[in-house]
Design an enzyme around this catalytic site. Structure first.
Site, PDB file in Angstrom:
ATOM      1  N   GLU A 120       8.092   8.866  33.565  1.00 31.86           N
ATOM      2  CA  GLU A 120       8.697   8.838  34.405  1.00 31.86           C
ATOM      3  C   GLU A 120      10.068   9.443  34.198  1.00 31.86           C
ATOM      4  OE1 GLU A 120       6.990   6.279  34.403  1.00 31.86           O
ATOM      5  OE2 GLU A 120       6.186   5.913  36.407  1.00 31.86           O
ATOM      6  N   GLY A 168      14.979  14.892   9.931  1.00 36.04           N
ATOM      7  CA  GLY A 168      15.825  13.965  10.682  1.00 36.04           C
ATOM      8  C   GLY A 168      16.912  14.360  11.319  1.00 36.04           C
ATOM      9  N   ASP A 218      13.530  17.833  15.326  1.00 36.28           N
ATOM     10  CA  ASP A 218      12.306  17.377  15.106  1.00 36.28           C
ATOM     11  C   ASP A 218      12.614  15.941  15.465  1.00 36.28           C
ATOM     12  OD1 ASP A 218      14.329  16.959  12.980  1.00 36.28           O
ATOM     13  OD2 ASP A 218      13.007  17.022  11.355  1.00 36.28           O
ATOM     14  N   HIS A 244       5.091  -5.562  39.984  1.00 39.38           N
ATOM     15  CA  HIS A 244       6.443  -4.794  39.624  1.00 39.38           C
ATOM     16  C   HIS A 244       7.706  -5.425  40.473  1.00 39.38           C
ATOM     17  CE1 HIS A 244       3.343  -1.957  38.759  1.00 39.38           C
ATOM     18  NE2 HIS A 244       3.376  -1.431  39.711  1.00 39.38           N
ATOM     19  N   GLU A 291      23.482  13.171  13.488  1.00 36.05           N
ATOM     20  CA  GLU A 291      24.102  11.861  13.288  1.00 36.05           C
ATOM     21  C   GLU A 291      24.513  11.632  11.813  1.00 36.05           C
ATOM     22  OE1 GLU A 291      24.328  10.916  16.245  1.00 36.05           O
ATOM     23  OE2 GLU A 291      23.025   9.365  16.431  1.00 36.05           O
ATOM     24  N   GLY A 312      23.786  14.013  27.130  1.00 36.80           N
ATOM     25  CA  GLY A 312      23.593  14.175  25.812  1.00 36.80           C
ATOM     26  C   GLY A 312      22.328  13.047  25.240  1.00 36.80           C
TER      27      GLY A 312
HETATM   28  N1  TPP Z   1      18.939   8.323  21.944  1.00 40.14           N
HETATM   29  C1  TPP Z   1      19.062   9.017  22.922  1.00 40.14           C
HETATM   30  C2  TPP Z   1      18.289   8.779  24.219  1.00 40.14           C
HETATM   31  N2  TPP Z   1      20.116   9.776  23.110  1.00 40.14           N
HETATM   32  C3  TPP Z   1      20.939  10.113  22.106  1.00 40.14           C
HETATM   33  N3  TPP Z   1      21.978  10.921  21.992  1.00 40.14           N
HETATM   34  C4  TPP Z   1      20.872   9.436  20.730  1.00 40.14           C
HETATM   35  C5  TPP Z   1      19.801   8.293  20.944  1.00 40.14           C
HETATM   36  C6  TPP Z   1      21.651   9.478  19.509  1.00 40.14           C
HETATM   37  N4  TPP Z   1      21.532  10.749  18.898  1.00 40.14           N
HETATM   38  C7  TPP Z   1      22.200  11.669  19.205  1.00 40.14           C
HETATM   39  S1  TPP Z   1      21.625  13.210  18.244  1.00 40.14           S
HETATM   40  C8  TPP Z   1      20.667  12.214  17.636  1.00 40.14           C
HETATM   41  C9  TPP Z   1      20.508  10.848  18.060  1.00 40.14           C
HETATM   42  C10 TPP Z   1      19.561   9.856  17.463  1.00 40.14           C
HETATM   43  C11 TPP Z   1      19.456  12.945  16.384  1.00 40.14           C
HETATM   44  C12 TPP Z   1      19.005  14.358  16.877  1.00 40.14           C
HETATM   45  O1  TPP Z   1      18.268  14.482  15.950  1.00 40.14           O
HETATM   46  P1  TPP Z   1      17.718  15.995  15.959  1.00 40.14           P
HETATM   47  O2  TPP Z   1      16.846  16.465  17.213  1.00 40.14           O
HETATM   48  O3  TPP Z   1      16.610  16.168  14.803  1.00 40.14           O
HETATM   49  O4  TPP Z   1      18.652  17.189  15.897  1.00 40.14           O
HETATM   50  P2  TPP Z   1      19.391  17.929  14.605  1.00 40.14           P
HETATM   51  O5  TPP Z   1      20.730  17.596  14.507  1.00 40.14           O
HETATM   52  O6  TPP Z   1      18.743  17.513  13.342  1.00 40.14           O
HETATM   53  O7  TPP Z   1      18.980  19.216  14.897  1.00 40.14           O
END
Ligand code: TPP
Length: 586
Positions: free
Chosen positions: A72, A495, A466, A138, A499, A436
């Site tokens: 969903e 990774g 990724d 549910h 972050e 975001g």
């Molecule tokens: N969980 C959710 C649902 N949304 C978030 N924004 C986060 C956690 C925190 N967060 C923001 S960006 C990110 C995380 C964990 C990492 C993104 O990594 P990636 O997609 O590999 O992007 P890159 O910067 O490496 O291109």
């Protein structure tokens, strides 16, 4: 097929395609007809026993397609992406009571925060069960049947439970009108026993109101006088700054009229990217406070007057709140209010105001206006490196884009990297910069690609990290199921690079398991080489050769490109933003 559909939509008469309906219509069909009238022809969602009866109406409808998602959350993301690209229409999803609807809430909240009109229909227990409150599956097991409705109240602009056939039509029309006019999600509970109840079809002959109400004429006249005075005082040194709500509240055409007539340069905030065609002569690029390119920053901040349209001043949309624009030199036009310097005018909305303003302003006179907009866009660096850095990647893929492409960028290095790329005429930029929620773009790409097809737009191209892909990857299978052919650039930088820049560059929590990315499409239902194609590009030469390959560019099948990038590389704007975010988190 598109033309046939358009024609059918234009000539739609209720009785034509629902045989034997006469003057009465079943509630399930009534909802379908209203969606069609609004230009919405996809219903996303996941089945459950409380919505199965309603799903029959969706599947049997000649103009609406059922798109079953893997979960969903992805369905909500898809409805959001569909609504954004199917400009002026809405997105729709249906889920089941409790377990389904709660999974969708993150997606619905994102649509709320970013002003996207989405209808969330939840199949709920029958009216008598809701009265007697048995311990049904549910439920929370404590008889609180209203708990999910209460949750939905936090994230939707209007909510309703259809509780009788007498009021059903009015209730449905009320929430749909709110959805379209306010450009925000709405929540509708549909009990199992009412789906097939028959109600008068007559209401359908009156189309729903889609425009905001008239502004108070006296206040509007006063506001117009004030704005015209300020524009005249600015002596041609004014700029227009366009943002997200200009897109969501459908004033792109009105803004175009304004800058065509006045000749003022136009800049865009990140969330307003492609609200104005980026190939326009007077388009100067992306303004994002102190993160902007210095010449853009100088031009915007030194103008005598800034006319801001549809601003959404979030941290990532303003360079961490670093607009250096004095209020005394600003006019802000919003969907439901206007600000002229230090004064606020509630209820004066831009949809009605803009055309009147444009007609009051003098057409551009040669030499009277400061036209020297900065040259927007990036060029491909010519150094000897073979590494696919962000500095190389974005200008290089910029050369690959074509007019009318739909370009989706995920939170992370992608949503920052794409900003400085000048997109071709008619391109549509899709990103979730305020909410975001990572993984959003995968569901959103599904909806966007469907809307792009309906609207005769170009290719749908996704850029995603990724880390983000791992949250919602299943939706690739739904894209293949519906024969969609997006191009997916999977940025493999081992990774969560964004972050890492905010906090913990070398920390393990920012690492992820590396997947066999080029096996994904095959695993999720595709047939590698036949219905899908995957690639890994390790260096600039491999990337370049792929981008220049005509077969790849024509995207005859869904394609995934794993782009190998250094773990600690990031676009310029992201480095500055994350430093500011990191500081303010302390
Ligand atoms: N969980 C959710 C649902 N949304 C978030 N924004 C986060 C956690 C925190 N967060 C923001 S960006 C990110 C995380 C964990 C990492 C993104 O990594 P990636 O997609 O590999 O992007 P890159 O910067 O490496 O291109």
């Amino acid at each position: 097929e598109i033309n046939k559909l358009k024609h059918e939509l234009q000539t739609l008469k209720v009785d034509d395609h629902v045989p034997g309906m006469g003057d009465m219509i079943e509630i399930g069909s009534y909802i379908m007809e209203r969606l069609v009238q609004l230009g919405c022809t996809k219903m996303f969602g996941v089945p459950g026993d409380f919505n199965l009866g309603f799903l029959d109406y969706i599947e049997d409808h000649p103009l609406i397609d059922w798109v079953g998602s893997c979960n969903e959350l992805n369905a909500a993301y898809a409805a959001d992406g569909y609504a954004r690209v199917n400009d002026g229409s809405i997105g729709a999803l249906t889920t089941t009571f409790g377990v389904g609807e709660l999974s969708a809430i993150n997606g619905i909240a994102g649509a709320f925060s970013e002003h996207v009109p989405v209808l969330h229909i939840v199949g709920v227990p029958s009216t008598s069960q809701q009265k007697n409150k048995p311990m049904l599956h549910h439920t929370l097991g404590d008889g609180r049947y209203d708990a999910y409705f209460k949750a939905a109240q936090q994230f939707t602009i209007a909510q309703a439970s259809i509780d009788s056939k007498e009021t059903a039509g009015a209730v449905i029309d009320r929430v749909l009108t709110e959805c379209v006019v306010m450009a925000r999600p709405v929540y509708l509970m549909l009990p199992t026993d009412l789906v097939s109840e028959r109600i008068p079809a007559k209401r359908l002959k009156t189309p729903l109101n889609r425009t905001p109400p008239e502004n108070d004429p006296d206040v509007e006249a006063f506001v117009l006088d004030e704005i015209v005075k300020l524009v005249e005082e600015a002596q041609g040194d004014a700029v227009i700054l366009i943002d997200a709500c200009a897109i969501r509240h459908s004033v792109k055409e009105e803004v175009k009229e304004l800058f065509k007539r006045t000749g003022f340069p136009v800049y865009s905030a990140p969330m307003g990217k492609t609200a104005v065609d980026e190939t326009e002569d007077r388009y100067g690029g992306i303004y994002v406070g102190s993160i902007s390119h210095p010449d853009i920053k100088e031009k915007v901040e030194s103008a005598n007057l800034i006319i801001s349209v549809g601003a959404l001043k979030s941290d990532f949309n303003t360079g961490n709140f670093t607009y250096h624009i004095p209020i005394g030199r600003t006019i802000e036009l919003h969907s439901d209010h206007t600000r002229v310097q230090f004064a606020g005018f509630p209820g004066i909305g831009m949809k009605r105001l803009l055309p009147k303003l444009t007609s009051r302003l003098h057409p551009f006179k040669e030499g009277a206006i400061k036209l020297d907009v900065p040259k927007f866009g990036l060029s491909v660096p010519q150094d000897n490196s073979d590494v696919i850095t962000h500095e190389y990647f974005w200008p290089r893929v910029g050369e690959f884009f074509r007019p009318k492409d739909v370009i989706v960028a995920e939170t992370g290095t992608s949503s920052f990297g794409i900003l400085d790329v000048k997109l071709p005429s008619g391109a549509v930029f899709v990103s979730q910069i305020l909410w975001g929620s990572i993984g959003w773009t995968v569901g959103s790409t599904l909806g966007a690609a469907m809307a792009a097809k309906e609207r005769g737009l170009g290719r749908t191209i996704l850029f995603i990290g990724d880390g983000s892909m791992q949250l919602t990857v299943q939706e690739l299978s739904v894209m293949m199921h519906h024969n969609l052919k997006p191009i997916i650039f999977l940025l493999n930088n081992s990774g969560y690079t964004i972050e890492r820049y905010i906090h913990g560059m070398k920390r393990k929590y920012n690492d992820i398991t590396n997947w066999k990315w080029t096996h994904l499409l095959n695993t999720l239902g595709g047939e590698e080489g036949k219905t899908c194609q995957s690639y890994t590009v390790n260096n600039r030469d491999e990337l370049s050769r792929l981008l220049d390959d005509a077969t790849f560019a024509s995207t005859g099948k869904i394609q995934l490109v794993e782009v190998m990038m250094p773990q600690e590389d990031a676009p310029r704007a992201l480095k500055v933003q994350t430093e500011l975010t990191g500081k303010s988190n302390r």
